[in-house]
Design a protein around this motif. Structure first.
Motif, PDB file in Angstrom:
ATOM      1  N   ARG A  32      -1.853   7.910  20.811  1.00 52.29           N
ATOM      2  CA  ARG A  32      -3.102   7.624  20.532  1.00 52.29           C
ATOM      3  C   ARG A  32      -3.578   8.730  19.328  1.00 52.29           C
ATOM      4  NH1 ARG A  32      -8.831   7.752  24.148  1.00 52.29           N
ATOM      5  NH2 ARG A  32     -10.112   7.445  22.432  1.00 52.29           N
ATOM      6  N   HIS A  33      -3.382  10.001  19.493  1.00 49.28           N
ATOM      7  CA  HIS A  33      -3.551  10.927  18.448  1.00 49.28           C
ATOM      8  C   HIS A  33      -2.884  10.609  17.172  1.00 49.28           C
ATOM      9  CE1 HIS A  33      -4.010  14.839  16.614  1.00 49.28           C
ATOM     10  NE2 HIS A  33      -2.745  14.883  16.398  1.00 49.28           N
ATOM     11  N   ARG A  34      -2.067  10.181  17.243  1.00 49.53           N
ATOM     12  CA  ARG A  34      -1.166   9.608  15.733  1.00 49.53           C
ATOM     13  C   ARG A  34      -1.730   8.622  15.314  1.00 49.53           C
ATOM     14  NH1 ARG A  34       2.583  12.933  13.570  1.00 49.53           N
ATOM     15  NH2 ARG A  34       4.146  13.668  14.810  1.00 49.53           N
ATOM     16  N   LEU A  35      -2.185   7.542  16.101  1.00 53.20           N
ATOM     17  CA  LEU A  35      -2.709   6.576  15.293  1.00 53.20           C
ATOM     18  C   LEU A  35      -4.239   6.981  14.779  1.00 53.20           C
ATOM     19  CD1 LEU A  35      -2.210   3.730  17.855  1.00 53.20           C
ATOM     20  CD2 LEU A  35      -1.043   4.128  15.636  1.00 53.20           C
ATOM     21  N   ARG A  36      -4.903   7.833  15.343  1.00 48.10           N
ATOM     22  CA  ARG A  36      -6.160   8.251  14.963  1.00 48.10           C
ATOM     23  C   ARG A  36      -5.946   9.124  13.653  1.00 48.10           C
ATOM     24  NH1 ARG A  36      -9.531  10.891  19.124  1.00 48.10           N
ATOM     25  NH2 ARG A  36     -11.074  11.068  17.510  1.00 48.10           N
ATOM     26  N   TRP A  37      -4.911   9.908  13.755  1.00 46.92           N
ATOM     27  CA  TRP A  37      -4.653  10.869  12.580  1.00 46.92           C
ATOM     28  C   TRP A  37      -4.254   9.740  11.281  1.00 46.92           C
ATOM     29  CZ3 TRP A  37       0.076  11.486  10.192  1.00 46.92           C
ATOM     30  CH2 TRP A  37       0.260  12.499   8.967  1.00 46.92           C
ATOM     31  N   SER A  38      -3.417   8.932  11.605  1.00 53.23           N
ATOM     32  CA  SER A  38      -3.062   7.923  10.399  1.00 53.23           C
ATOM     33  C   SER A  38      -4.241   7.278   9.965  1.00 53.23           C
ATOM     34  CB  SER A  38      -2.159   6.708  11.072  1.00 53.23           C
ATOM     35  OG  SER A  38      -1.794   5.802  10.182  1.00 53.23           O
ATOM     36  N   GLN A  39      -5.177   7.021  10.862  1.00 56.83           N
ATOM     37  CA  GLN A  39      -6.254   6.329  10.491  1.00 56.83           C
ATOM     38  C   GLN A  39      -7.199   7.306   9.458  1.00 56.83           C
ATOM     39  OE1 GLN A  39      -8.757   4.281  13.216  1.00 56.83           O
ATOM     40  NE2 GLN A  39      -8.717   2.480  12.326  1.00 56.83           N
ATOM     41  N   TRP A  40      -7.412   8.259   9.899  1.00 55.60           N
ATOM     42  CA  TRP A  40      -7.876   9.460   9.134  1.00 55.60           C
ATOM     43  C   TRP A  40      -7.550   9.618   7.651  1.00 55.60           C
ATOM     44  CZ3 TRP A  40      -6.864  13.859   7.131  1.00 55.60           C
ATOM     45  CH2 TRP A  40      -7.770  14.817   6.532  1.00 55.60           C
ATOM     46  N   ARG A  41      -6.018   9.792   7.822  1.00 56.32           N
ATOM     47  CA  ARG A  41      -5.307  10.094   6.347  1.00 56.32           C
ATOM     48  C   ARG A  41      -5.533   8.799   5.679  1.00 56.32           C
ATOM     49  NH1 ARG A  41       0.817  11.819   5.916  1.00 56.32           N
ATOM     50  NH2 ARG A  41       1.024   9.506   6.138  1.00 56.32           N
ATOM     51  N   ARG A  42      -5.389   7.722   5.902  1.00 58.75           N
ATOM     52  CA  ARG A  42      -5.496   6.549   5.098  1.00 58.75           C
ATOM     53  C   ARG A  42      -7.075   6.405   4.446  1.00 58.75           C
ATOM     54  NH1 ARG A  42      -3.989   2.025   8.666  1.00 58.75           N
ATOM     55  NH2 ARG A  42      -4.432   0.592   7.189  1.00 58.75           N
ATOM     56  N   ARG A  43      -8.072   6.743   5.300  1.00 61.27           N
ATOM     57  CA  ARG A  43      -9.638   6.574   4.924  1.00 61.27           C
ATOM     58  C   ARG A  43      -9.720   7.902   4.046  1.00 61.27           C
ATOM     59  NH1 ARG A  43     -11.737   7.025   9.549  1.00 61.27           N
ATOM     60  NH2 ARG A  43     -11.862   4.379   9.811  1.00 61.27           N
ATOM     61  N   HIS A  44      -9.181   9.015   3.905  1.00 58.10           N
ATOM     62  CA  HIS A  44      -9.205  10.214   3.079  1.00 58.10           C
ATOM     63  C   HIS A  44      -8.646   9.597   2.008  1.00 58.10           C
ATOM     64  CE1 HIS A  44      -9.368  14.189   1.717  1.00 58.10           C
ATOM     65  NE2 HIS A  44      -8.031  13.875   1.491  1.00 58.10           N
ATOM     66  N   GLN A  45      -7.426   9.091   1.854  1.00 56.85           N
ATOM     67  CA  GLN A  45      -6.705   8.634   0.641  1.00 56.85           C
ATOM     68  C   GLN A  45      -7.417   7.589  -0.082  1.00 56.85           C
ATOM     69  OE1 GLN A  45      -2.770   7.584   2.341  1.00 56.85           O
ATOM     70  NE2 GLN A  45      -2.005   9.497   1.795  1.00 56.85           N
ATOM     71  N   ALA A  46      -8.241   6.840   0.746  1.00 59.80           N
ATOM     72  CA  ALA A  46      -8.893   5.648  -0.084  1.00 59.80           C
ATOM     73  C   ALA A  46     -10.076   6.191  -0.720  1.00 59.80           C
ATOM     74  CB  ALA A  46      -9.437   4.594   0.947  1.00 59.80           C
ATOM     75  N   ARG A  47     -10.666   7.241  -0.037  1.00 57.07           N
ATOM     76  CA  ARG A  47     -11.868   8.066  -0.706  1.00 57.07           C
ATOM     77  C   ARG A  47     -11.534   8.614  -1.991  1.00 57.07           C
ATOM     78  NH1 ARG A  47     -14.454  11.385   3.805  1.00 57.07           N
ATOM     79  NH2 ARG A  47     -13.624   9.840   5.579  1.00 57.07           N
ATOM     80  N   ALA A  48     -10.408   9.379  -1.852  1.00 59.02           N
ATOM     81  CA  ALA A  48     -10.053  10.086  -3.037  1.00 59.02           C
ATOM     82  C   ALA A  48      -9.690   9.362  -4.208  1.00 59.02           C
ATOM     83  CB  ALA A  48      -8.614  10.967  -2.533  1.00 59.02           C
ATOM     84  N   ARG A  49      -8.956   7.988  -3.875  1.00 57.34           N
ATOM     85  CA  ARG A  49      -8.778   7.043  -4.859  1.00 57.34           C
ATOM     86  C   ARG A  49      -9.987   6.557  -5.605  1.00 57.34           C
ATOM     87  NH1 ARG A  49      -6.042   1.913  -2.650  1.00 57.34           N
ATOM     88  NH2 ARG A  49      -8.313   1.778  -1.917  1.00 57.34           N
ATOM     89  N   ASN A  50     -10.861   6.163  -4.862  1.00 58.60           N
ATOM     90  CA  ASN A  50     -12.274   5.593  -5.198  1.00 58.60           C
ATOM     91  C   ASN A  50     -12.823   6.817  -6.414  1.00 58.60           C
ATOM     92  OD1 ASN A  50     -11.576   3.263  -3.914  1.00 58.60           O
ATOM     93  ND2 ASN A  50     -13.032   3.682  -2.243  1.00 58.60           N
ATOM     94  N   SER A  51     -12.857   7.764  -5.651  1.00 63.20           N
ATOM     95  CA  SER A  51     -13.492   9.038  -6.603  1.00 63.20           C
ATOM     96  C   SER A  51     -12.656   9.216  -7.809  1.00 63.20           C
ATOM     97  CB  SER A  51     -13.509  10.349  -5.619  1.00 63.20           C
ATOM     98  OG  SER A  51     -14.164  11.418  -6.404  1.00 63.20           O
TER      99      SER A  51
END
Length: 76
Positions: free
Chosen positions: A47-66
């Motif tokens: 569960r920790h790994r899946l949440r971390w993966s989602q956080w990282r993918r969300r962070h990468q999407a924000r960085a890409r949009n910026s």
């Protein structure tokens, strides 16, 4: 090469079958490799790994949009 082919096909299948939300990037081969490794040798709870993966993918999407916004603002 077989492992890379497995990751590429898995990523393509995931993108085709499950569209990603706007606030996440699609699953990449590297991300699938991280998740697969977490299944094989669990250091943390899954569960920790899946949440971390989602956080990282969300962070990468924000960085890409910026990056795209900044790039669009500087071009004439």
């Amino acid at each position: 090469m077989l492992a890379h082919a497995f990751l590429a096909v898995t990523a393509a299948t995931e993108r085709h079958d499950h569209p990603t939300p706007d606030d996440l990037i699609p699953l990449t081969a590297n991300e699938i490799q991280h998740l697969f490794t977490a299944l094989i040798s669990p250091v943390h709870a899954l569960r920790h790994r899946l949440r971390w993966s989602q956080w990282r993918r969300r962070h990468q999407a924000r960085a890409r949009n910026s990056h795209y916004r900044r790039q669009a603002a500087t071009q004439p």
